[in-house]
Design an enzyme around this catalytic site. Structure first.
Site, mmCIF file in Angstrom:
data_model
loop_
_atom_site.group_PDB
_atom_site.id
_atom_site.type_symbol
_atom_site.label_atom_id
_atom_site.label_comp_id
_atom_site.label_asym_id
_atom_site.label_seq_id
_atom_site.Cartn_x
_atom_site.Cartn_y
_atom_site.Cartn_z
ATOM 1 C CG ASP A 77 0.324 -3.998 2.803
ATOM 2 O OD1 ASP A 77 0.891 -3.508 1.800
ATOM 3 O OD2 ASP A 77 -0.484 -3.366 3.501
ATOM 4 C CB SER B 195 2.660 1.807 6.457
ATOM 5 O OG SER B 195 1.398 1.474 6.926
ATOM 6 C CG HIS C 219 -0.609 0.353 2.481
ATOM 7 N ND1 HIS C 219 -0.295 -0.564 3.456
ATOM 8 C CD2 HIS C 219 -0.434 1.570 3.060
ATOM 9 C CE1 HIS C 219 0.032 0.055 4.569
ATOM 10 N NE2 HIS C 219 -0.034 1.359 4.361
HETATM 11 N N1 ARG Z 1 -4.845 0.644 7.714
HETATM 12 C C1 ARG Z 1 -3.551 0.726 7.092
HETATM 13 C C2 ARG Z 1 -3.043 2.164 7.159
HETATM 14 O O1 ARG Z 1 -3.572 2.946 7.877
HETATM 15 C C3 ARG Z 1 -3.576 0.192 5.706
HETATM 16 C C4 ARG Z 1 -4.275 1.045 4.696
HETATM 17 C C5 ARG Z 1 -4.226 0.512 3.292
HETATM 18 N N2 ARG Z 1 -5.046 -0.651 3.090
HETATM 19 C C6 ARG Z 1 -6.367 -0.599 2.778
HETATM 20 N N3 ARG Z 1 -7.028 -1.720 2.651
HETATM 21 N N4 ARG Z 1 -7.012 0.528 2.545
HETATM 22 O O2 ARG Z 1 -2.450 2.767 6.322
HETATM 23 N N1 GLU Z 2 -1.312 1.561 7.683
HETATM 24 C C1 GLU Z 2 -0.707 2.602 8.437
HETATM 25 C C2 GLU Z 2 0.318 3.400 7.613
HETATM 26 O O1 GLU Z 2 0.161 3.523 6.425
HETATM 27 C C3 GLU Z 2 -0.100 2.035 9.656
HETATM 28 C C4 GLU Z 2 -1.211 1.667 10.507
HETATM 29 C C5 GLU Z 2 -1.286 2.516 11.727
HETATM 30 O O2 GLU Z 2 -1.860 3.612 11.716
HETATM 31 O O3 GLU Z 2 -0.715 2.008 12.697
HETATM 32 O O4 GLU Z 2 1.224 3.978 8.144
#
Ligand code: ARG
Ligand code: GLU
Length: 682
Positions: A204, A618, A84
């Site tokens: 990921d 991330s 991502h």
């Molecule tokens: N929750 C993670 C973050 O905050 C992953 C986001 C990307 N993945 C998704 N399915 N939208 O960035």
């Molecule tokens: N998916 C998040 C990022 O892109 C990390 C998840 C979180 O907030 O801990 O940094």
């Protein structure tokens, strides 16, 4: 008796709790934590983590793009991050003939690696506490300028609300090339459905390589550039992890606010988050309904939907977490005790009162800014109206240039979705705004046409903004859509004054946090203080651990390929895995990556740990006690997300993809085993 003993154990655990798992530590000061880390299983020294005199782990970590982390895994600049995080780059390089997002991408040789224009990574060269230099009268910009003269990029960052200043010196690499990416059906497996959720099965990750000039220094893209040779890269442990094992994460968390007073928590939990969640629910409902009607719309809005849904889900977890923890109440109690102590200290005695007054003065303004940007500010046609009117006002603008902009905007404009959003958002804005702050006459005008829906319909029928035939340079200024959008200009302008990361960072509030932080550190002697995250390099540590999700419902910390197969469904977009994975599973043909997981022959996929992380982490490396890479961080559980304000070691968990699954996918799905040969597997 037993109960009493139990209670005292619990109590001493929570008292020591400050040292357990919570905290995002500055690498240059990690010496203060190293004893605790070693007690928990870390085998390396503070110098191994961060050093300016020799290569250290920090040299293997980079800020990837604008807000992710990446790590080197070979002496030839091979870099891992999340799928991502690489998504935008992979998308940018994709076309209808080469759909790398859908099918994945694997460079078979260095020559096939794809340069990504605009992508850069930053390595921290050094960090330096310059608080005393600033206090002695040196100017931050002079210190930065001196570092730039050495050929580096530099920035001064505030810690503890400006009680400490640090200089960060970076080396920025701009020749970064895509080396490999799994198909989205692996890299984004579970999609938005599984986002922030455990159990998780997302592969990921994506792979890049950094290139440098012949002196191993940053250079813009050239085919003559050589793979960058990092001073340090991570070796990889294939031995795996188990519950209780030490883990450390090294990366760039973006934003936490652990020291804010109860007023700020109340604002987040009772005002800001609920408003944003409600407005985003409406937008998501509109978009999802249209997506369900057409495959074309589903694809066109996939990224928009994902980015709206990501924070939307996070905020829901945050509100729930803060309520569950009773953060407002516990902060109020803490503040009461603080006030008692401060009573006899003239410099601190009225501090909390001053802070409360400051919040009262700013909260409404900050709310208006957030409300506008989450409501009327999300309507594309209004934003386009503003862009076009600015373009029309520029010297050299012509009928042709205006018509061309309109044609371009209209080409991929989805009126069905945007108009519904405009109706809902205008209605919400009129209702949620402090009424005396509404643009003059707006409500009356909308009502005179019969309400938001009728008003928006009228705007669309009377505007020429969507017709390149009708629009002219002359008519832009008087177009109804333009004059309507401009009624919000005072709000937008005023909002700029409040464009800070959090309400508490607005200067008239933040200035009180400087003495407040100082006072807290004088008063709360046993608390382990660490500066809030601000996208500077940090270390957090903890252990692999499951948690009790609900009464009698324990979530184990390791997921496997069996869980992928259980979710697999060709009819559900988010769960439709590649046929090759099904075939491998059917024959249990895991090669060297198959292991015993709790008595089952399988491949581990993701794992949970107690590391304190935030957005920006991330792509961060998760390492074991020997400093070897065991996974790549990519998420938290949604019930953890209040850790940006209060960390709860009993349920806060970060989610990583197991490095063995990464290797399995590279090898068995990508057929790119040659990449593994350049890594150091232990
Ligand atoms: N929750 C993670 C973050 O905050 C992953 C986001 C990307 N993945 C998704 N399915 N939208 O960035
Ligand atoms: N998916 C998040 C990022 O892109 C990390 C998840 C979180 O907030 O801990 O940094």
């Amino acid at each position: 008796m037993l109960k009493k003993l139990f209670l005292s154990v619990v109590l001493s655990c929570t008292l020591l709790g400050a040292s357990a798992d919570e905290g995002m530590w500055l690498p240059s000061l990690i010496g203060s934590r190293i004893k605790d880390m070693r007690k928990k299983g870390f085998r390396l020294t503070a110098e191994d983590v961060y050093s300016v005199n020799k290569a250290s782990l920090k040299d293997a970590v980079v800020l990837f793009g604008g807000g992710c982390t990446g790590e080197y895994v070979s002496e030839e600049g091979l870099l891992l991050t999340n799928h991502h995080c690489g998504y935008g780059s992979i998308q940018q390089l994709s076309s209808v003939e080469h759909d790398y997002l859908t099918n994945g991408f694997w460079a078979k040789s260095r020559g096939e690696e794809l340069p990504v224009p605009g992508l850069s990574v930053k390595r921290l060269v050094r960090m330096e506490d310059i608080t005393e230099r600033i206090a002695a009268g040196e100017k931050a910009q002079d210190i930065v300028a001196a570092a730039r003269k050495e050929g580096y990029d530099a920035a001064v960052e505030q810690m503890y609300y400006g009680n400490q200043q640090f200089l960060f010196v970076y080396e920025i690499f701009r020749d970064v090339r895509l080396v490999g990416a799994p198909p989205s059906s692996i890299g984004k497996f579970g999609g938005d459905t599984d986002n922030w959720i455990w159990p998780r099965h997302t592969g990921d990750f994506s792979i890049f390589r950094v290139y440098a000039d012949e002196n191993n220094r940053p250079a813009t893209y050239s085919k003559d550039n050589k793979p960058y040779r990092p001073a340090r890269h991570f070796s990889i442990s294939t031995k795996g992890v188990g519950e209780g094992d030490f883990t450390m994460i090294y990366g760039f968390p973006g934003n936490t606010q652990e020291y804010v007073i109860s007023d700020a928590v109340k604002y987040v939990a009772e005002v800001s988050d609920p408003m944003k969640i409600a407005l985003r629910t409406k937008r998501l409902d509109i978009i999802s309904a249209e997506q369900a009607k057409s495959a074309e719309v589903r694809i066109a809005y996939a990224a928009v939907h994902a980015s709206i849904a990501n924070a939307w889900k996070k905020w829901q977890g945050e509100v729930l977490g803060l309520q569950r923890l009773g953060t407002v109440e516990s902060k109020q109690a803490y503040e009461k005790k603080f006030a008692q102590w401060a009573q006899s200290k003239p410099e601190y005695a009225s501090l909390l009162d001053s802070m409360r007054v400051a919040y009262k003065g700013v909260e409404q303004e900050y709310y208006i800014r957030e409300l506008y940007s989450e409501s009327v500010g999300t309507v594309s046609v209004f934003n386009f109206a503003r862009t076009l009117s600015a373009a029309a006002g520029k010297e050299g603008a012509t009928d042709e240039s205006i018509k061309a902009q309109v044609a371009k905007f209209s080409a991929d404009y989805n009126r069905t979705i945007d108009e519904q959003i405009a109706v809902e958002m205008l209605g919400e804005f009129l209702q949620r705004m402090p009424q005396e702050r509404l643009p003059e006459g707006l409500k009356q005008d909308v009502e005179s046409k019969g309400g938001a829906k009728a008003y928006v319909e009228w705007l669309y029928s009377a505007t020429n903004l969507l017709s390149s035939d009708k629009i002219t340079l002359q008519s832009v200024a008087d177009d109804v859509m333009v004059t309507f959008a401009q009624r919000f200009n005072p709000i937008i302008e005023n909002s700029r004054k409040y464009a800070y990361r959090n309400l508490s960072n607005v200067p008239s509030i933040e200035k009180w946090y400087r003495p407040y932080m100082r006072a807290l550190r004088e008063w709360d002697k046993n608390r382990a203080f660490y500066p809030d995250a601000n996208l500077t390099l940090r270390v957090a540590y903890g252990s692999v651990a499951g948690y009790e999700y609900a009464d009698a419902e324990y979530h184990h910390p390791v997921s496997t390929i069996d869980g992928i197969i259980a979710k697999d469904d060709p009819n559900i977009y988010d769960y439709n895995i590649p046929q090759s994975l099904r075939d491998i599973y059917a024959k249990k043909d895991y090669g060297r990556w198959g292991v015993d997981v709790n008595g089952r022959y399988s491949v581990p996929v993701c794992f949970l740990a107690t590391n304190h992380t935030s957005g920006g982490n991330s792509g961060s490396p998760i390492i074991n006690g020997r400093g070897e890479l065991i996974g790549i961080n990519f998420d938290r559980t949604w019930r953890s997300t209040m850790s940006d304000i209060e960390f709860d070691p009993s349920i806060c968990r970060n989610i990583s993809v197991d490095i063995r699954y990464v290797l399995f996918v590279i090898d068995r799905i990508g057929g790119a085993g040659y990449l593994i040969e350049e890594m150091d597997l232990k």
